[in-house]
Design a protein around this motif. Sequence first.
Motif, PDB file in Angstrom:
ATOM      1  N   ARG A 239       0.843  -1.194   0.000  1.00  0.00           N
ATOM      2  CA  ARG A 239       0.000   0.000   0.000  1.00  0.00           C
ATOM      3  C   ARG A 239       0.881   1.247   0.000  1.00  0.00           C
ATOM      4  O   ARG A 239       1.840   1.352   0.761  1.00  0.00           O
ATOM      5  N   GLY A 240       0.541   2.177  -0.850  1.00  0.00           N
ATOM      6  CA  GLY A 240       1.344   3.388  -0.983  1.00  0.00           C
ATOM      7  C   GLY A 240       2.438   3.269  -2.019  1.00  0.00           C
ATOM      8  O   GLY A 240       3.072   4.268  -2.369  1.00  0.00           O
ATOM      9  N   ARG A 241       2.678   2.043  -2.520  1.00  0.00           N
ATOM     10  CA  ARG A 241       3.702   1.846  -3.550  1.00  0.00           C
ATOM     11  C   ARG A 241       3.073   1.525  -4.906  1.00  0.00           C
ATOM     12  O   ARG A 241       3.763   1.124  -5.838  1.00  0.00           O
ATOM     13  N   GLU A 242       1.752   1.676  -5.016  1.00  0.00           N
ATOM     14  CA  GLU A 242       1.086   1.373  -6.278  1.00  0.00           C
ATOM     15  C   GLU A 242       1.591   2.285  -7.395  1.00  0.00           C
ATOM     16  O   GLU A 242       1.989   3.425  -7.159  1.00  0.00           O
ATOM     17  N   ILE A 243       1.552   1.754  -8.606  1.00  0.00           N
ATOM     18  CA  ILE A 243       1.950   2.512  -9.791  1.00  0.00           C
ATOM     19  C   ILE A 243       0.717   3.233 -10.342  1.00  0.00           C
ATOM     20  O   ILE A 243      -0.243   2.595 -10.776  1.00  0.00           O
ATOM     21  N   HIS A 244       0.745   4.558 -10.316  1.00  0.00           N
ATOM     22  CA  HIS A 244      -0.387   5.350 -10.800  1.00  0.00           C
ATOM     23  C   HIS A 244      -0.095   6.085 -12.106  1.00  0.00           C
ATOM     24  O   HIS A 244      -1.017   6.618 -12.727  1.00  0.00           O
ATOM     25  N   HIS A 245       1.174   6.129 -12.503  1.00  0.00           N
ATOM     26  CA  HIS A 245       1.532   6.872 -13.721  1.00  0.00           C
ATOM     27  C   HIS A 245       2.677   6.140 -14.416  1.00  0.00           C
ATOM     28  O   HIS A 245       3.742   5.941 -13.832  1.00  0.00           O
ATOM     29  N   ILE A 246       2.438   5.735 -15.658  1.00  0.00           N
ATOM     30  CA  ILE A 246       3.424   4.976 -16.431  1.00  0.00           C
ATOM     31  C   ILE A 246       3.771   5.750 -17.695  1.00  0.00           C
ATOM     32  O   ILE A 246       2.878   6.197 -18.427  1.00  0.00           O
ATOM     33  N   ALA A 247       5.062   5.914 -17.945  1.00  0.00           N
ATOM     34  CA  ALA A 247       5.532   6.455 -19.225  1.00  0.00           C
ATOM     35  C   ALA A 247       5.804   5.288 -20.167  1.00  0.00           C
ATOM     36  O   ALA A 247       6.366   4.270 -19.757  1.00  0.00           O
TER      37      ALA A 247
END
Length: 584
Positions: A239-247
């Motif tokens: 929790r808190g390490r989720e990926i929310h933005h991917i290039a």
Amino acid sequence: MKISSRGPLAAALLALLLAGCGMQPSMTQRQPADDPEQLLQEANQQAPAEAARSRLEAADILARQGRAPQALEIVKNLDDAQLSVEQRRRWALLLSELGESQSDPHAVVQAGQLLKSDTPPRQQANLLLERLGRALGELDKPLPAAAALLRLQAANDSEDLNDPIWAQLSRLPAGSLSKLRSSQEADTRAWLTLTDLVRDGSGDIERLFQQIDNWRDQHPDHPAARRLPSKILALRDLRGREIHHIAVFLPESGPLANVAEAIEQGMRAHHLNEVNSGASGTQLSFIDSSGGNLDELYREARNRGAQAVIGPLDKELVSRLEQREQVPLPTLALNYGTADHNQAENLFQYGLSAENEARQVARRGRVDGLRSAAVMVPGNDWGRRVGEAFRDTWLANGGEITRTERYNPGQPATESTRQAVGSPKPDMLFLLALPEYARQVPPTLDYYSASELPVYATSHLYEGRPQPRLDKDLDGVRFIDIPWQIPDAAVGGEDALPFLDSYHQLRQESEPSLFRLMAMGVDAYELTRRLPQFQAIPGSELFGATGTLSVGEDGRIQRQLPWARFSDGVPQPMIVGPLGDALR
């Protein structure tokens, strides 16, 4: 009758494990003797039944004296059919104990076959079931392993079995899980619901644990509700390490632009379906990588706020990345570099590698008991690399190569096929070929009286859509492919496929030649969202559109693909060999 230690537990055992059996408590008392050597000498002169009893007694004494290897060899090879019911139970317990202590899971499975014909007292049966479940897991047989452990937990309600059960359930593809869904045990059905939740959870940890909490409320007395498996609990720490933005680094021009476009289409379609289904949105930023300046690409990704990167696609760029000590952001490259090992920290590599498929074919051929192989590959760099991957894995697993035929794809297959299977005749033929060429090979084998020769192939011989008239010539050929291409063979039908909404959308919209690349885009998205999980929890797997995906020690993604066999020109399920794809 002696029971082979390498015989698989058949469907009857699975049915037994799921149906349950009545067991009453008691333990057999042993009558120890003094001299095992004397007992063994006497056994050579005795009638079969008495000899079996003497050898069992000698093995028991040797085990208690700390001479376990010798004891194991004796108890594995004695004729247990000559023993009484009580003596066979004692034999099975001793054999399973010695097999476990001496790291011989085949011996434990041999002992567990007692449960097919006998109903020992509860304590004995539970001990045999627990050892059997662990041994089957070691032999890469997660379905019967899970069945054994689930049956044991139904009998003793032990929370200590949660981790071993989860270790097996989490390895099962959808098609195998469906074989457990007919169980009448409520706890087994609840386990399968939990498995589905975790698999469908993607990288949205918060949403996943909300669903798990709901599951626990619905099954408050379930052993896993009382104590979640440790690997599920480990996800909570993410929790808190989720990926929310991917290039996403993909080329908009150049020779790979069409490949990149198909991957992007799969990625975008799946991303939209995930958002529409209620998952937390993951922003995608597409950045043109045609210029090839890696440092500039990473600067742009950071400026846009990306937490992780998908790409690059170009093999040369990936090779440059894997020579670094680390990459600026966690990165899932869409190809494999040329070095023997990836040394860059935070760099993962994923692709639809033909070399990976060739290695799996080699392992499967050896598991099927074949020793010598002929190789047919195109006479180009692609054929050389794939042929070497097959050869190296085949030889490493004790096989022999009779001949390697590098054919000209522009010429008929007749002469190359004849040369490949000539003297000495191989046990199998490994074929790397596109559909038009591959369809010529089986008829040529028929012409040269080699129609019974098993042909094993990579996915490249199948165009991805049923063409019974054209593919009738491929009947009997065994091959591997991604689950999305062979749903009936892979998981028993389309409805059991992973990411079903994305599958239906892309299948309708795509050209068959591009469908695998679109599936790759789907799995690239899912893998990247799960990078924190793969880094934190060794052994994590993704049951994806392109196979069962796991991370190797150097960050390279390994794909395990389902098998099919052509029948009447259509891919059909192919039964896995006795130990599955267990050779590594």
